[in-house]
Write an enzyme that holds these catalytic residues in place. Sequence first.
Site, short mmCIF file in Angstrom:
data_model
loop_
_atom_site.label_atom_id
_atom_site.label_comp_id
_atom_site.label_asym_id
_atom_site.label_seq_id
_atom_site.Cartn_x
_atom_site.Cartn_y
_atom_site.Cartn_z
N ASP A 1 -12.88 -25.07 -29.01
CA ASP A 1 -12.94 -23.77 -28.33
C ASP A 1 -13.75 -23.95 -27.05
OD1 ASP A 1 -11.52 -22.52 -30.31
OD2 ASP A 1 -13.29 -21.85 -31.41
N ASP B 1 -1.33 -15.86 -34.76
CA ASP B 1 -2.43 -15.50 -35.65
C ASP B 1 -1.87 -14.53 -36.69
OD1 ASP B 1 -4.27 -17.03 -34.26
OD2 ASP B 1 -4.82 -15.41 -32.90
#
Lengths: 212, 257
Positions: free
Chosen positions: B11, B130
């Site tokens: 990330d 997601d």
Amino acid sequence: MMSQQSIPLLLIDAGTGNLHSVFQTLRTITDQIVISDKPEDVLKAGRIILPGVGAFSGFMQGLQQRNLVDPIHDFIKKGNPLLGICVGMQAFFDYSEENGNHKGLGHLPGFVQEFQNMPNLKVPHTGWNQLWFRVKALLLQNISPGDYVYFNHSYYCVPENPGDIAATTDYGIDFCSIVQRENVYGVQFHPEKSQKVGIQVLSNFVNLGRKS
Amino acid sequence: MLAKRIIPCLDIKDGRVVKGINFVNIRDAGDPVDQARVYNEEGADELVFLDISATAFGHETVVHVVREVANQIHIPLTVGGGIRSVEDMRKILLAGADKISINSAAVLNPEIIKQGCALFGSQCIVLAVDARKTQTEDAVTNKWEVFINGGRKPTGIDVLEWIKQAVDLGAGEILLTSMDRDGTHSGYDLELNQAVSELVNVPLIASGGAGAMQHFADVLSIGADAALAASLFHDGQMKIRELKQYLAKLNLPIRLA
């Protein structure tokens, strides 16, 4: 003025691909690299790498719009080493079936087709797969059968002449992953993303014909 | 034989690696180039960079990160987060990325998948999804809902229907994150991954829930082509090299570099 063959290694920019990774990987081997899309540079080059990503037709258009097709043929006739990567390899053949039929450079007899849907074989063929040798090619020095390289493609080359196949890779079928006829070499995988094995392939190409 | 891939995810926020669960308690975890180098040496098969910057300037910095990593490490890179247009894609690809992952932008404008594929090829376009499990009336069939904006916004869209549509539009790979499992270390959502693997014929990267080596073996045995994890690798709880040796012993096709 630049003399004949004043460019030791030319990286052809056909306007579609990402040359950055190939260039950076080559820099670990040699610092004498020129990136160009100029026809006159093709004939000044000692050896050429032709990287390609994206669609076959777009890549061929990129070569045509830059008037690079004839110079590449002339370069091949001189006998100097030429390496095509991915779509750059596919371009050596007569035609590709990607999005209709599109004409290639026609230097190697054969064509380019899509992987057929087979159970458990997903398309694109993405990831690390193994090289199995058909011949003892100079490009494969210091590489072992079964070594892994990185692939990312949906279409593969079908050479008409089995003698042109230097290595195969198993993905449902044994497809041609390295092609070689005389001074013309092509790899379907991405040597610039294949860590040590990839660097070895590129290094073998850069050092072809040179005594170590 | 094509090897199953082990993929660490980094990330990235404003050009730095950050750690945090469910986008909260984010803390700086170092330089992306250093981290990428470590993973490369451990035998990672590919790296995924997920840009979670909140600002346009933050998104600009990810281009530099990609370029630096591509300059130094010769490994496949997939980059996602904050990509809104084919121009965004082009910038990141030119910096040295191999694949682009798109999530919210594709849900809001599915045509971007088609445009990206036309310009860069299907092999370049990864659809990130997601997914969160939803209650169904019969409580027997499984359904999952698509969430966007980093998992904050429900869309009402069915995951399987969306993935089918995106693959028809050209998406060449699916990066499938189970929000129910993400951060739990309780294992990948095998039902979700199996359902997607049976639905479409493009490569599938499973994400969310890895906590033990067995979890990787489980998901790679039911149709996933690659397994992704983030915190598990960052925190040094699991070494990629040891994981790959474990999987190879179970006769999964693994590249031992």
